[in-house]
Every structure is written in C-alpha cells, then in structure tokens.
Design an enzyme around this catalytic site. Sequence first.
Site, PDB file in Angstrom:
ATOM      1  N   ASP A   1       0.808  -1.223   0.000  1.00  0.00           N
ATOM      2  CA  ASP A   1       0.000   0.000   0.000  1.00  0.00           C
ATOM      3  C   ASP A   1       0.840   1.273   0.000  1.00  0.00           C
ATOM      4  OD1 ASP A   1       0.793  -0.870   2.573  1.00  0.00           O
ATOM      5  OD2 ASP A   1      -0.738   0.363   3.536  1.00  0.00           O
TER       6      ASP A   1
ATOM      7  N   GLU B   1      -0.574  -2.040   5.285  1.00  0.00           N
ATOM      8  CA  GLU B   1       0.399  -1.925   6.379  1.00  0.00           C
ATOM      9  C   GLU B   1       0.305  -0.549   7.028  1.00  0.00           C
ATOM     10  OE1 GLU B   1       3.635  -0.905   8.737  1.00  0.00           O
ATOM     11  OE2 GLU B   1       3.456   0.009   6.749  1.00  0.00           O
TER      12      GLU B   1
END
Length: 394
Positions: free
Chosen positions: A83, A140
């Site tokens: 991400d 994350e």
Amino acid sequence: MPQSNFASLADFEASKASLKEIRHHLHANPELSFEEEKTAALVAERLEAWGYEVTRGVGGHGVVGRLSVGQGNRSIAIRADMDALPIHETTGLPYASKAQGKMHACGHDGHTTMLLGAAEYLARTKNFEGTVNLIFQPAEEAGVPSGAQAMIDDGLFERFPCDAIFGLHNHPGAPAGSFLMRSGPLMASADTVVVTVRGKGGHASRPHLTIDPVMVSASLIMSLQTIVSRNVDPTETAVVTVGSIHGGEASNVIPESVMLTLSVRCFSPTVRDLLERRIRDLTTTLTASYGATVEIDYQRGYPVVVNSEEETAFATEVVNELVGVENVSVCPLIPGSEDFACFLEHKPGCFLRLGNGVDSAILHNPKYDFNDDSLTVGAAMWARLAERFLSRPR
C-alpha cells in the site's frame, strides 16, 4: 548444497531493467490501504505466470503465492507490503504518482518489486526442496486493524503453514545495498490515547465560578512527562508525546472540555503495560484533584517488532555471504512501528532493514523515492535466504 549454488547478486544483473520497470509502474500507480486492487492483480498475474499456486483476497487484497519443490518438509514465508500513503508527491520524477494525493512515500513499491524478482528466480531455478510462501500484504499503513492482522484473522498461517517468516523495510540514511540487522526488539509498539478533560465552562473574567479544563490539561501535559522519567527503568526506552490539544474558541470563554491526543511508544511489552497503567492512573487522579472529570480512550496499535535470535542469526549469515560483512551493521532501535510485529507474535522470524542511500529523503516525505540500486540486492537476498533456509535440516 555448497554456497556457490545459492542465488548471488550476479544472478540478478539481467533482471535490473525489468525490476526497475515494475517498480516505476507501481510508483506511478499507488493505491492506499484497503484499495490495492490493481497492485494485487499485477502481483497475482505475475505469480501465476511463473507457476505459483496463487490465492487472492487473503485479508482483503492480500495475495499469497505458494511454490513447492521436491519432497522437502520445511517451509518459509516472506512478506512484502503493497500500500501507499495519502501524500502529495513533489519529486518531479518522470514516473511520479498519477494519483492526486497518493504516493509510495515509504518504499512499498520497492518491497513488492524485490519479492517479485525473487519469485521469478525461485520459480525458474527451483534450487530448493520444500515450500515457499510469498505474502503480498495490503494495508500496512492503515493502523489498527492492519493488513497483517487481517491476513492472520483470515487463516494465513493455517492455510499456508511456515516454519518462520521474514520481512524487510528500506532504511534511508544507510548506504544503498547495505543491511542493518538486530536480534530482539527492533521497532516500537505504537499506541494512541485520546483524553477528554471535562470541566465547567464560563466567563474568562470569573474563573472561580468554573472548572477550567485548559488549566487542568496544561498541568496534565507536564505531569505525563514524569512517567518516562520517574516510572520507566532508565535502561529502557519509552516516549509519551502529547501530539495535539483541542479546546476553546475565544479568549474570553473558558470551555467545557479539552481533548488531548497522545502517542505512546516503547520496546517492551512489560513497559507497554506500565505506560498504560500509569497514564490511566495519573490522568484520572490529577483531573479529579481539580474537580474535573476525564474520559480515556486507550487504543493499542502495532506491537513491538521482536526478531527471534535464531532466525536473525541465520538472516545475518545470508546477507554477510551476499554483500560482505563490511556492508552489514547493527541496526539501532527504531521508534517507528510496523505491523510485521503481528506476524512475529505467531511465528519466529526476522525483519531486516535495507539501505536506501545516505542522501535519501526520509520515509513519509513528499520527496522520498525508493532507490532502484537496491532492487537486485533485495531480490537476490530473498532468493538466497529461501534457498538456504529450505536446505537446512529440521
């Protein structure tokens, strides 16, 4: 199996251009936490083309590629995060983000690319016996609940058993291609506390008729700093930071309430419990002494990243072989947090740091960029680590 048969930097020279192309594509097309649909699709399609058994949608947009070779009974898991962050990029690079307000400012584009590079090599050479589980994790950066915990809750370790798990993060300020290693606690736990102090509002000229939550909060802020200096063992490391204060709108009005937000960090589960207990006790007692009341919303975030001794020693051997002991150093304690810690609460493993360049912009900065010179180093390291791990007897 002799060391010369394991993956080396030379084995990835021919992959430099293709890895850079993948990384630049990911950088130009960032997706935030819980939005990694296209990134996950790219990863899954590459893994499937190389012959991996691919499972999509693990804990959201998580992807797991599984490859078994021979009759070996050992298994390893290696994780990369996918991400991006809600940051407006200002690098001016030709492959800068095409998505307004979204940016790979933490290097997850590089992390994903390096693991893909290792995946292609491992599938092509099959120089191991056992099972490789490649975990491409979403979210994350999301905080709690994070992508790591979501994958665990979705049965990650039951569906894809492993003997140990490994992960990596780039490290601005260290030379590109170098590694930083540390056994035991590495990165801090990160908890957030929202404290709402409630008093009795009134006119600024008549404070005796009020219970001033601004004054109470000011006293509380100073008192909170005594927790680290007077309650935490001086040989331990901890931080209690008041990051924001919200209260009042006019100079002649004493407000009804003030809200404080705190960031609490440390490197020990025991100290973490102590900090929560003391913050709750001190806040409740101090506000009551002024006649105010308080609401405490204590939010536990990512736990401490604790590298297991055996797996860290093994990973250190691998990087020493790959880049030379002169390019491997002891990593200092890092007060930032990382949800890889959730995996390490379930499996032994090691979280490594890979240098991103001495002059690299810091993480989460709008001018940050992952160092392409590290791509082949990271890919070669993952391939060699998997081969070496699976060649070890149980």
